[in-house]
Design an enzyme around this catalytic site. Structure first.
Site, PDB file in Angstrom:
ATOM      1  N   ASP A  21       0.853  -1.193   0.000  1.00  0.00           N
ATOM      2  CA  ASP A  21       0.000   0.000   0.000  1.00  0.00           C
ATOM      3  C   ASP A  21       0.893   1.250   0.000  1.00  0.00           C
ATOM      4  O   ASP A  21       1.901   1.324   0.696  1.00  0.00           O
ATOM      5  CB  ASP A  21      -0.918  -0.004   1.228  1.00  0.00           C
ATOM      6  CG  ASP A  21      -2.060   0.981   1.093  1.00  0.00           C
ATOM      7  OD1 ASP A  21      -3.217   0.532   0.990  1.00  0.00           O
ATOM      8  OD2 ASP A  21      -1.802   2.212   1.077  1.00  0.00           O
ATOM      9  N   ASN A  70     -13.058  -2.876   2.472  1.00  0.00           N
ATOM     10  CA  ASN A  70     -14.028  -1.790   2.550  1.00  0.00           C
ATOM     11  C   ASN A  70     -14.959  -1.854   1.345  1.00  0.00           C
ATOM     12  O   ASN A  70     -14.507  -2.075   0.217  1.00  0.00           O
ATOM     13  CB  ASN A  70     -13.301  -0.436   2.557  1.00  0.00           C
ATOM     14  CG  ASN A  70     -12.492  -0.215   3.823  1.00  0.00           C
ATOM     15  OD1 ASN A  70     -12.945  -0.527   4.919  1.00  0.00           O
ATOM     16  ND2 ASN A  70     -11.288   0.326   3.680  1.00  0.00           N
ATOM     17  N   GLY A 120     -15.125   3.950   3.647  1.00  0.00           N
ATOM     18  CA  GLY A 120     -13.711   4.155   3.369  1.00  0.00           C
ATOM     19  C   GLY A 120     -13.194   3.584   2.071  1.00  0.00           C
ATOM     20  O   GLY A 120     -11.993   3.688   1.806  1.00  0.00           O
ATOM     21  N   GLN A 121     -14.060   2.987   1.245  1.00  0.00           N
ATOM     22  CA  GLN A 121     -13.538   2.486  -0.045  1.00  0.00           C
ATOM     23  C   GLN A 121     -13.248   3.671  -0.957  1.00  0.00           C
ATOM     24  O   GLN A 121     -14.114   4.520  -1.188  1.00  0.00           O
ATOM     25  CB  GLN A 121     -14.536   1.534  -0.717  1.00  0.00           C
ATOM     26  CG  GLN A 121     -13.943   0.888  -1.974  1.00  0.00           C
ATOM     27  CD  GLN A 121     -14.873  -0.138  -2.633  1.00  0.00           C
ATOM     28  OE1 GLN A 121     -16.036  -0.270  -2.259  1.00  0.00           O
ATOM     29  NE2 GLN A 121     -14.360  -0.843  -3.627  1.00  0.00           N
ATOM     30  N   SER A 122     -12.029   3.722  -1.469  1.00  0.00           N
ATOM     31  CA  SER A 122     -11.646   4.813  -2.365  1.00  0.00           C
ATOM     32  C   SER A 122     -11.222   4.320  -3.740  1.00  0.00           C
ATOM     33  O   SER A 122     -11.163   5.107  -4.687  1.00  0.00           O
ATOM     34  CB  SER A 122     -10.511   5.640  -1.743  1.00  0.00           C
ATOM     35  OG  SER A 122      -9.383   4.826  -1.491  1.00  0.00           O
ATOM     36  N   HIS A 166     -10.247  -5.053  -3.202  1.00  0.00           N
ATOM     37  CA  HIS A 166      -8.910  -5.309  -2.672  1.00  0.00           C
ATOM     38  C   HIS A 166      -9.018  -5.650  -1.205  1.00  0.00           C
ATOM     39  O   HIS A 166      -9.782  -5.035  -0.462  1.00  0.00           O
ATOM     40  CB  HIS A 166      -7.990  -4.092  -2.863  1.00  0.00           C
ATOM     41  CG  HIS A 166      -8.601  -2.800  -2.429  1.00  0.00           C
ATOM     42  ND1 HIS A 166      -9.539  -2.124  -3.192  1.00  0.00           N
ATOM     43  CD2 HIS A 166      -8.437  -2.067  -1.306  1.00  0.00           C
ATOM     44  CE1 HIS A 166      -9.920  -1.027  -2.561  1.00  0.00           C
ATOM     45  NE2 HIS A 166      -9.273  -0.979  -1.401  1.00  0.00           N
ATOM     46  N   HIS A 179      -7.108  -5.483   2.198  1.00  0.00           N
ATOM     47  CA  HIS A 179      -5.969  -4.958   2.951  1.00  0.00           C
ATOM     48  C   HIS A 179      -5.499  -6.077   3.884  1.00  0.00           C
ATOM     49  O   HIS A 179      -6.305  -6.643   4.630  1.00  0.00           O
ATOM     50  CB  HIS A 179      -6.389  -3.782   3.841  1.00  0.00           C
ATOM     51  CG  HIS A 179      -6.898  -2.578   3.130  1.00  0.00           C
ATOM     52  ND1 HIS A 179      -6.160  -1.431   2.964  1.00  0.00           N
ATOM     53  CD2 HIS A 179      -8.110  -2.316   2.552  1.00  0.00           C
ATOM     54  CE1 HIS A 179      -6.870  -0.511   2.333  1.00  0.00           C
ATOM     55  NE2 HIS A 179      -8.073  -1.027   2.068  1.00  0.00           N
TER      56      HIS A 179
END
Ligand code: 5GP
Ligand code: ZN
Length: 115
Positions: free
Chosen positions: A34, A88, A94-96, A101, A103
């Site tokens: 990340d 997320n 909080g998903q951007s 994916h 984490h």
């Protein structure tokens, strides 16, 4: 089924068009560091095929299993026995980046419940 999405950042990373620090890869999954790590180990594991989030991924059980197998491959390679996995789903939590994916976070104490 769509395998990649033209304007997707993580499709670009999987394709090698956008640089990343590879940590692990296999037939179904690609794992990379990340850019803004939240723990001493913070790796993102993505399916090679494009799915927007975990609910979308669940439509394809083989691809979903492939992501879990990729997480397993990553933690086995890195010798991680204790880690947190976060997916997320939705901007409000909080998903951007809208390519699913996981984490994988490890290397420090973590509280519960998450923020
Ligand atoms: P989300 O907020 O969608 O759950 O997670 C997206 C993650 O992608 C964030 O932790 C963010 O730091 C990471 N990220 C965003 N852009 C890039 C990038 O270009 N390269 C890498 N390696 N990570 C990125
Ligand atoms: Zn994508």
């Amino acid at each position: 089924m769509t395998t990649s999405s033209p304007d997707c950042l993580f499709c670009g990373i999987v394709a090698g068009d956008i640089p990343s620090t590879k940590v692990y890869e296999d037939e179904h999954a690609y794992a990379f560091a990340d850019l803004n790590p939240q723990a001493p180990t913070h790796v993102l594991v993505v399916p090679r095929k494009h799915f927007s989030d975990v609910a979308d991924l669940g439509r394809d059980p083989d691809a979903a299993a492939g992501l879990l197998a990729g997480i397993r491959g990553l933690v086995a390679q890195e010798g991680l026995e204790h880690f947190r996995t976060v997916l997320n789903t939705g901007a409000e939590v909080g998903q951007s980046v809208f390519h699913v994916h996981a984490h994988v976070l490890a290397g420090r104490p973590m509280g519960w419940p998450p923020g």
